[in-house]
Design an enzyme around this catalytic site. Structure first.
Site, short mmCIF file in Angstrom:
data_model
loop_
_atom_site.label_atom_id
_atom_site.label_comp_id
_atom_site.label_asym_id
_atom_site.label_seq_id
_atom_site.Cartn_x
_atom_site.Cartn_y
_atom_site.Cartn_z
N ASP A 220 -4.42 2.64 -4.45
CA ASP A 220 -4.33 4.09 -4.59
C ASP A 220 -4.98 4.65 -3.31
O ASP A 220 -6.15 4.35 -3.04
CB ASP A 220 -5.11 4.53 -5.85
CG ASP A 220 -5.03 6.04 -6.06
OD1 ASP A 220 -4.87 6.77 -5.05
OD2 ASP A 220 -5.15 6.47 -7.21
N ARG B 132 4.25 -1.33 -9.25
CA ARG B 132 5.01 -2.54 -8.91
C ARG B 132 6.51 -2.36 -9.05
O ARG B 132 7.28 -3.31 -8.94
CB ARG B 132 4.52 -3.74 -9.74
CG ARG B 132 3.16 -4.19 -9.30
CD ARG B 132 2.90 -5.66 -9.48
NE ARG B 132 3.44 -6.52 -8.44
CZ ARG B 132 2.82 -6.83 -7.30
NH1 ARG B 132 1.68 -6.32 -7.01
NH2 ARG B 132 3.39 -7.64 -6.44
N TYR C 163 3.70 21.15 -0.63
CA TYR C 163 4.10 20.02 0.23
C TYR C 163 3.98 20.42 1.70
O TYR C 163 3.39 19.70 2.51
CB TYR C 163 5.54 19.64 -0.11
CG TYR C 163 6.12 18.50 0.70
CD1 TYR C 163 5.63 17.20 0.57
CD2 TYR C 163 7.19 18.71 1.57
CE1 TYR C 163 6.18 16.15 1.29
CE2 TYR C 163 7.75 17.66 2.29
CZ TYR C 163 7.24 16.38 2.15
OH TYR C 163 7.79 15.34 2.86
N LYS D 48 1.66 19.06 4.72
CA LYS D 48 2.26 18.45 5.91
C LYS D 48 1.73 19.10 7.18
O LYS D 48 1.40 18.41 8.14
CB LYS D 48 3.79 18.52 5.84
CG LYS D 48 4.39 17.50 4.89
CD LYS D 48 4.06 16.07 5.31
CE LYS D 48 4.57 15.04 4.34
NZ LYS D 48 4.05 13.69 4.59
N GLY E 188 8.39 3.00 -1.60
CA GLY E 188 9.14 4.26 -1.65
C GLY E 188 10.45 4.18 -0.88
O GLY E 188 10.84 3.11 -0.40
P1 NAD Z 1 8.71 8.23 -1.85
O1 NAD Z 1 8.32 9.25 -2.86
O2 NAD Z 1 9.98 7.51 -2.02
O3 NAD Z 1 7.53 7.18 -1.66
C1 NAD Z 1 6.19 7.55 -1.64
C2 NAD Z 1 5.37 6.39 -2.13
O4 NAD Z 1 4.03 6.82 -2.25
C3 NAD Z 1 5.82 5.85 -3.49
O5 NAD Z 1 6.06 4.47 -3.38
C4 NAD Z 1 4.62 6.11 -4.40
O6 NAD Z 1 4.40 5.07 -5.32
C5 NAD Z 1 3.48 6.17 -3.37
N1 NAD Z 1 2.32 6.89 -3.87
C6 NAD Z 1 2.27 8.04 -4.59
N2 NAD Z 1 0.99 8.32 -4.89
C7 NAD Z 1 0.22 7.34 -4.35
C8 NAD Z 1 -1.17 7.07 -4.33
N3 NAD Z 1 -2.07 7.88 -4.94
N4 NAD Z 1 -1.60 5.96 -3.67
C9 NAD Z 1 -0.72 5.15 -3.07
N5 NAD Z 1 0.60 5.33 -3.06
C10 NAD Z 1 1.06 6.43 -3.71
O7 NAD Z 1 8.65 8.96 -0.42
P2 NAD Z 1 9.39 8.54 0.93
O8 NAD Z 1 10.66 9.26 0.96
O9 NAD Z 1 9.35 7.08 1.11
O10 NAD Z 1 8.42 9.28 1.98
C11 NAD Z 1 7.43 8.60 2.71
C12 NAD Z 1 6.77 9.61 3.63
O11 NAD Z 1 7.76 10.21 4.48
C13 NAD Z 1 6.08 10.77 2.90
O12 NAD Z 1 4.92 11.12 3.60
C14 NAD Z 1 7.10 11.89 3.00
O13 NAD Z 1 6.49 13.15 2.95
C15 NAD Z 1 7.70 11.62 4.36
N6 NAD Z 1 9.05 12.21 4.49
C16 NAD Z 1 10.09 11.76 3.73
C17 NAD Z 1 11.34 12.35 3.85
C18 NAD Z 1 12.52 11.89 3.02
O14 NAD Z 1 13.58 12.54 3.04
N7 NAD Z 1 12.42 10.79 2.29
C19 NAD Z 1 11.52 13.40 4.75
C20 NAD Z 1 10.42 13.87 5.48
C21 NAD Z 1 9.19 13.24 5.37
#
Ligand code: NAD
Length: 323
Positions: free
Chosen positions: A53, A37, A142, A146, A11
């Protein structure tokens, strides 16, 4: 931290956290757990990776035992606007995924990093200088996951002694991997649009002020908190952390300093606007500063300059003046 597993590793955050962890703790000691992937092949090539997962607790535990993992960075989640489209799946992934992680951590003596979000606050939270400890009644699925996650992490520490730690991230701006389905995504999309089309249509109103952070600070925060001296941590989970707060208009004006022909207009998405309007404009991060020395290094100006330089290389466009 000797052996680390990162869920959601491909992600927006994971794709930069995994290389940072590998750089610090050794490539073979950081296991990237991926769901699909898609993503930078470097993540798969530079160290161990597994397919997971997070709703599959048995498989998660197998990997933790097989690789003798002692720390889990649990990033897998559905973000705010995607979660609103699929609330049941969001509950399943965000809550069962976290509960599975905490249970596996309890049984196998692992520490856990869990990123919460400005989304854990709601419309009745004070939006200016949002305190560390305050009213949290989020009105998005969401946000519900959280704030529940923050409480669950506190519970696993107080009830079972699991070393849980975490921050509340603001919107994160980065150039490696595009964000996927968050309300602050505009602050990344705008750079691609500026370099490709020299114009951008924002889905948030011009004056929507939100907390933001540049990815290098977000990564450093996670590493520093997980290395912090336990005796100094009073909060452990859900530390407010912040860098700068901006509106779409202010971000556009900063980009215009480098690209004077760049223009912005607005086509507001009511769903994402309502989410943004329920989030803090700026959080108070004094607790993080006091308890583990948190301090952001990037501001709006240095972030914009770096984003334009890095993305223009990636997209092979000139970063500088267009007129
Ligand atoms: P993202 O959506 O880019 O990545 C999330 C990842 O989770 C993806 O790679 C997806 O494939 C994976 N995923 C989804 N469902 C899944 C499952 N069932 N099993 C395994 N993997 C699964 O999100 P991000 O921006 O990298 O965020 C990571 C964390 O940080 C999250 O908890 C998000 O809430 C938190 N966060 C992000 C931000 C931001 O601005 N990016 C801000 C606050 C908090």
């Amino acid at each position: 931290m000797k052996r680390i597993l990162v869920t959601g590793a491909t992600g927006q955050i994971g794709s930069e956290l995994v290389p940072a962890l590998r750089n610090k703790y050794g490539n073979q000691n950081v296991i990237a757990a991926i769901h699909s992937r898609k993503g930078d092949p470097e993540i798969f090539d530079s160290g161990p990776s597994v397919t997971l997962d997070v709703c599959d607790a048995g498989l998660l535990e197998r990997y933790v035992q097989e690789y003798e993992v002692d720390t889990i960075f649990h990033l897998a989640a559905l973000l705010s606007s995607v979660a609103e489209e699929k609330p049941n799946t969001a509950w399943e992934v965000n809550m069962s995924g976290l509960l599975n992680t905490l249970e596996v951590a309890r049984k196998n003596n692992c520490a856990v990093f869990f990123p919460s979000s400005i989304g854990a606050f709601g419309p009745t939270t004070p939006r200016e200088n949002t305190p560390q400890d305050t009213l949290q009644r989020p009105n998005t699925i969401y946000g519900v996951t959280k704030v529940s996650g923050e409480l669950l992490c506190d519970y696993y520490f107080s009830r079972f002694g699991v070393d849980t730690r975490g921050v509340r991230y603001p919107g994160i701006i980065s150039h490696e991997t595009a964000p996927s389905g968050g309300t602050t995504d505009y602050a990344v999309d705008i750079f691609y649009a500026a370099l490709k089309q020299n114009r951008y249509t924002s889905f948030l109103k011009a004056d929507t002020r939100l907390d933001m952070m540049f990815m290098p600070d977000a990564i450093r925060a996670a590493l520093e908190l997980m290395e912090a001296d336990l005796n100094h941590l009073k909060h452990r989970n859900a530390f407010n952390i912040t860098s700068f707060n901006i509106t779409p208009q202010e971000l556009a004006e900063e980009i215009q300093k480098h690209r004077p022909d760049f223009s912005i207009d607005y086509d507001v998405d009511p769903v994402r606007q309502a989410i943004a309007d329920s989030w803090p404009k700026n959080m108070n991060d004094l607790a993080a500063r006091k308890e583990w020395g948190w301090n952001a290094r990037y501001n709006l100006e240095t972030m914009v300059k770096t984003m334009l330089e890095k993305l223009s290389k990636k997209l092979s466009v000139k970063a500088g003046r267009t007129s």
